[in-house]
Enzyme design. Structure first.
Site, short mmCIF file in Angstrom:
data_model
loop_
_atom_site.label_atom_id
_atom_site.label_comp_id
_atom_site.label_asym_id
_atom_site.label_seq_id
_atom_site.Cartn_x
_atom_site.Cartn_y
_atom_site.Cartn_z
CB VAL A 4 18.39 37.88 -49.93
CG1 VAL A 4 19.35 39.06 -49.84
CG2 VAL A 4 18.33 37.17 -48.58
CG MET A 34 11.94 31.68 -41.34
SD MET A 34 12.89 31.80 -39.82
CE MET A 34 13.65 33.39 -39.96
CB ALA A 35 14.01 35.87 -45.23
CG ASP A 42 19.88 30.28 -38.16
OD1 ASP A 42 20.20 29.08 -38.09
OD2 ASP A 42 19.15 30.72 -39.07
CE LYS A 46 17.54 36.55 -44.85
NZ LYS A 46 18.78 35.87 -44.59
N GLY A 89 18.44 35.31 -53.47
CA GLY A 89 18.30 33.99 -52.85
C GLY A 89 17.02 33.90 -52.06
N GLY A 142 15.17 31.57 -48.79
CA GLY A 142 15.27 30.51 -47.78
C GLY A 142 13.89 30.24 -47.21
#
Length: 300
Positions: free
Chosen positions: A27, A24-25, A137, A42, A20, A22
């Site tokens: 995985v 900011m990162a 978060d 991550k 996946g 996102g």
């Protein structure tokens, strides 16, 4: 997406594919060669400051997260910094996030939302009472369900260390870390004295999204959303969107998303007590909220 080839090499890991991505990162699924086990890695996308103090703090935060051993928290094994890349090594969970579920199904019923709320509260109570850890978060994308249906919180520790790294660099960028739709007002203000009540607000915002299929201030830009959390804006009564939602559950959401932390549950145990009341069909302990005192408006 598993065919994507990573642009990085990490010692002792054979990277197998992308799980996946996102803001900011990203995985990745990987095999940890020395222990012959599958893990999730991550990789932090942002090129964080390469200041040795930052790297040190990042590692300390990760070590703190690695101490947490609880079935409701995705285990962090390690964090490191190699060749300009910050990365976290975590337990590989065979399952899906609640964010995935909402994108697929639209919303979940009150009963499932209560199960999620209780699971998250039990896990976070452990992290808070033993280690004073605040997640910063909590959102549907950071709540997972594994193949057995066990609910697990992920990214605990990561969000804190990333938030700290970013706040150190405030001069360079004004980006707010956290996810605008779920952020507590005190996080929007950039308070450095966050406690478990900020996470309770975020869980309330996540539950609102789960039962209604809509975020608290859906349809607004990120900046407008942040203003709504701290201002007098209120999201519509969840019962007006999810017709079968009980009043007790709606009252609980109103209290969890109180704009002033003093009007929320003081800690996870008190939230768990209210969850038990709601599950038994009783209203939560009343919150004495001023006008516009919650991010949710209940039509009384």
């Amino acid at each position: 997406p598993m065919s994507e080839i990573p642009a990085f090499k990490l010692p002792n890991f054979e990277v197998l594919g992308l799980l996946g991505r996102g803001g900011m990162a990203s995985v990745w699924k990987a095999r940890q060669v020395s222990l012959d086990r599958y893990v999730a890695i991550k990789i932090l996308a942002s090129s964080f400051a390469t200041d040795p103090d930052d790297v040190q703090r990042f590692r300390e935060e990760a070590r703190a997260a690695a101490q947490l051993k609880h079935p409701g928290i995705v285990q962090v094994y390690d964090a490191n910094f190699s060749d300009g890349v910050y990365y976290f090594v975590m337990e590989l969970v065979d399952g899906y996030t609640l964010g995935d579920l909402l994108r697929r199904k639209g919303q979940v019923d009150e009963e499932d939302a209560l199960i999620v709320a209780e699971s998250v509260a039990v896990a976070m109570d452990y992290a808070w009472t033993h280690y004073q850890m605040v997640h910063c978060d909590i959102k549907p994308d950071n709540i997972m369900a594994d193949a057995d249906g066990t609910v697990k919180v992920t990214d605990l520790g990561l969000s804190r260390s990333v938030t700290l790294l970013a706040s150190e660099r405030k001069s360079k960028s004004d980006e707010v870390l956290g996810t605008p739709a779920y952020m507590s007002p005190e996080q929007v203000y950039g308070s450095d004295k966050l406690d478990c009540r900020s996470d309770i607000y975020e869980l309330g915002a996540s539950l609102y999204h789960m039962v209604t299929g809509r975020m608290l201030f859906q349809g607004k830009s990120d900046d407008e959303m942040l203003r709504c959390h701290v201002g007098n804006e209120q999201a519509p009564d969840p019962r007006s969107i999810a017709k079968h939602l009980g009043t007790s559950f709606a009252l609980l959401l109103e209290k969890m998303t109180a704009k002033d932390p003093d009007n929320r549950h003081r800690d996870w145990r008190l939230l768990l007590a209210d969850l038990n009341r709601v599950r038994a069909g009783r209203p939560p302990w009343p919150a004495l909220l001023p006008a516009f005192g919650s991010s949710i408006k209940l039509d009384r």
